[in-house]
Design a protein around this motif. Sequence first.
Motif, short mmCIF file in Angstrom:
data_model
loop_
_atom_site.label_atom_id
_atom_site.label_comp_id
_atom_site.label_asym_id
_atom_site.label_seq_id
_atom_site.Cartn_x
_atom_site.Cartn_y
_atom_site.Cartn_z
N PRO A 136 0.89 -1.34 0.21
CA PRO A 136 -0.11 0.07 -0.08
C PRO A 136 0.80 1.19 0.02
N VAL A 137 0.32 2.31 -0.62
CA VAL A 137 0.81 3.57 -0.34
C VAL A 137 0.34 4.53 0.48
N LEU A 152 5.86 9.39 4.12
CA LEU A 152 5.44 8.46 2.60
C LEU A 152 5.90 7.02 3.23
N GLN A 153 5.04 6.19 3.19
CA GLN A 153 5.09 4.67 3.30
C GLN A 153 4.63 3.88 2.03
N VAL A 154 5.51 2.84 1.65
CA VAL A 154 5.14 2.55 0.19
C VAL A 154 5.72 1.14 0.55
N GLY A 155 4.92 -0.05 0.21
CA GLY A 155 5.02 -1.40 0.02
C GLY A 155 5.64 -1.75 -1.48
N THR A 201 9.35 -2.42 2.22
CA THR A 201 8.72 -1.17 2.25
C THR A 201 9.68 -0.11 2.37
N MET A 202 9.10 1.03 2.00
CA MET A 202 10.32 2.17 1.87
C MET A 202 9.35 3.23 2.67
N LYS A 203 10.05 4.15 3.32
CA LYS A 203 9.43 5.12 4.33
C LYS A 203 10.49 6.25 4.32
N VAL A 204 9.60 7.41 3.87
CA VAL A 204 10.41 8.64 3.48
C VAL A 204 9.82 9.76 4.40
N ILE A 222 14.60 2.22 3.80
CA ILE A 222 14.16 1.33 2.84
C ILE A 222 14.48 -0.18 3.50
N SER A 223 13.47 -1.01 3.73
CA SER A 223 13.71 -2.34 4.52
C SER A 223 13.39 -3.61 3.53
N LYS A 224 14.40 -4.30 3.05
CA LYS A 224 14.33 -5.61 2.44
C LYS A 224 13.27 -5.56 1.09
N ILE A 225 13.65 -4.65 0.40
CA ILE A 225 13.12 -4.53 -0.98
C ILE A 225 13.68 -5.53 -1.84
N ALA A 226 12.90 -6.67 -2.27
CA ALA A 226 13.43 -7.80 -3.13
C ALA A 226 14.04 -7.24 -4.42
#
Length: 949
Positions: free
Chosen positions: A371-372, A391-394, A400-403, A420-424
């Motif tokens: 989700p964004v 901003l939080q994006v999966g 996830t990415m958080k800004v 950025i947490s464990k983006i494949a």
Amino acid sequence: MVALYAATGFFILPPLIKTRLIEKLSAYTGRKVELGELRLNPFALSTTLRKFTLHERTGGQFMSFDELYINFQTSSLFRWAYTFSIIQLTSPSSNIRIQKDGTFNFHDLLPPAREKSETQQNAPVPLLIQHLVVNRAQMVFEDITRPTPYKQQIAALSFSLKNFTTRPNREGLYEFEAATEEGATLKYRGNLSMAPMYSKGSLELTGIKLRKLWSYLQDQLNFEIAGGELDISGTYEFNITEGLTDLRLQDSSVNVRSLSVLSKEDGEEAITLPHLSFSGTELDYQKREMKIALIQSDSAKIRGKFDKDGKFSLHKMFQPKTTDSSQEMHPKNQSKSGEWQISINKIEIADYALHMKDQTTVPITQLDLSPVNLKIENVKIGSPGTAHIELQVGLNQTGTMKVAGKVSPEPLTADLDVQISKIALPPFDPYVKKHTQLEISDGSLSLNGHLNFSRPGAEQQVDFEGDIRIESARVLDSVLSEDFVRWKRLDLRQVKYDNNPASLSIQEIIARGLYTRIIIGPDRTANVQHILVRDKKPLTETKGQQANDNQLPIRIGQVSIIDSSMNFTDLSLKPNFTSAIQNLNGTVKGLSSEQLARADIDLKGQVDKYAPVVIQGKINPLSEQAYTDITMNFHGIELTTFSPYSGKFAGYKIEKGKLSFELQYKLSQKILIGENHIVLDQFTLGEKVESPDATNLPVRLAIAILKDSHGVIDLNIPVRGDLNDPQFRLAPVIIKAFVNLIAKAATSPFKMLGALVGGEGEELDFVLFTPGSNALSQEQQSKLAKIAKALEERPQLILNLRGTAAESVDRYALAERAILTRIRTQRNIPIESPLAEDEQKRLLKLYREMFRKEDPYDLIPPTDTTGTKIPKDVRRAAVVDAARKKLIEKYPISESDLRTLAQERAEVIKDYMVQQGGLAAPRIFLLEVDTKASATDHEVKMPLALDAR
């Protein structure tokens, strides 16, 4: 009078007025007018018109209504205004059309400009309507000037209005509701003044169909609205004074519901928007200010794609189609004073989903951002201000990415914390394939850093500081379908990047469980040769671009290698060859692109678990002028590992042996100086292998020559080269030098042997004999002593002796020796000694015996060519010499004599090598003699040959 008044009002005037009204309206409009019925009520002062129709000039219906009821008030005389208690219009209908020439179908109903101006000069009589009612109104709007003709019908619209007036400075309070058959409603409450134009109130529009709005503008838009409704509500204040318009909105809101937007290009749904609201909106038209308390939306789905040309579908969709008229309406150069200042207190977006396709890659890249969630506070547009963003994006349901931070639009600046947490990584594999032949099959990226961005003018400033981590990465060589590199964890700590001036620094790079693999494929091409996809640009263009690019200054404090390994595999061999460096640990400190920087390298590991490897020295690979001073030590590598290579190229497997080598390389100013010290211990070839690529050289002999008495081959192979020379390649140079060394040992063994013992190699492969003699000269004995010494240190070598005799010189020498043996009584007199008198007599006697009918004095006449008598003693000496020569020429020397001489020569050499050289007799072999040898400078050359056990 009452009866007359009533009769006149009820019966006489209506038909007269009806007729006159029709005539006047027809003359004024130039159109056909129809009126079904006109009624008057002289007591109520009311008029009723039924079935009225105003036609088009072409005959169609322009306007009509079923009934118009008007109730006039006598109070108009006291109010100084036309006053109506009620005006009620039932079922009005109108057809409004914009014609092909751009004019409305009612433009000819308007008074001419001159007449209009004269009318405006006269003060109008005020109007007062206490109650205005419209029931079931409908209108058809048509615009045939558009590429796609537009036609829209509004039906069943009803509303009422109270206390409407046009008297100056008088306001009436109005409240009414209207609705359409399609569900749209209008609610209004407020006051209105016509002179001057002023209104204040509240307005609510609900259920507006967005597709109907879109259908009118569809030819100017690249998208289609398939569904959706719009609600608008709020309070307003509107005023026109002295030509200036003032509009203010307060507490207004806009809601969009169930919006569906399609792409015209492919008909696919691009945006699904269940809800979007603007609340707490305030607007001041004079000040060009707008304030929005909250923008809120959730659960939207947005789909976009990059086509093969790199164009983004959503950008193309919402890029308006430009026309000349639109460019005139929106000039590029707008004054600063006309810019709006917009303030948004909060923006909240929740549970958005963005589905993106990138067709510029093969295969197509699919990125799903869901989700964004986005929160922005204190947004300023058109004025200075700083907004706070979260901003939080999966991404692809993996990480996830958080800004979070601050953003200012004017000038554009950003101060953001990024996590950025464990983006494949596999979803980004198509982008890697655009430039390489690699495939990302696994791995995840994490990042924790701070980003600053600003663009005060034409240039932009970017700086980043943070940590980057890549875990469980696996990269495949897509050509060979084998691993190219993988690692358990790669940490880049305290990464700092700045673009103005450009610089990149990394405090430390830590690679844990790093594994790299170099593979030579079945076509003998290494994987590193085809990793990069070749650029299709011309070479000259590429070089030009590289020359113009400024090198990025780079600093890396330390690179740490922990529990890593390297693997080398050659799939071109059968069986395949594989070797590995394991347990690789160490550091590289001080890497920098600065010209004079030197990094210290210290790495240790094992080859195939047990052979230690040490790599130490100084390097500077990042600078433009690379510098290297490095030593690599490999000790005790099992040579059987290389058996596939020896079988392919040497024709033998490797039985046993260990390899150690020390490589020392110095590179400065593009000049490479290398020393390769290679030691092979107990290198032993095994069984023979049939291979079409195997050399015909005696490899066993070469190895035996290179081995010392302890079974060790100790080689030093120097390398020199200029890296500016495009033909120079390090690995081929080393291999070529080693191959040449083996070839030299195999083809010129005595030269190699001589070089190993410090002798003149070109003189050791033969022994010289005096014709007819088997005696060794002092010089030849010295030569044999050197050979014996070399053979003593190389026990695997054997010496083959093939005795030789040269008939051209040995036959003459043997004949002379045989004759002198028969005429001389003393055996130790040299052959070249003159004959004594008794020996001369025996020589002449031997001549008479061999040539029974000849007198030796017949060989020399008693006088010379002038007839002068030759002295007796002179003639005798000449006779003896001639007889000697003829005896030697005619003396019978058999093949057996030559063979005996050849055998004696071989045996003399063997005796010397055994007795004087100390060489074991079993290491010397006598071969079949050669009696057809040639002589050189009146010497007979006996070649020597080496072989390996």
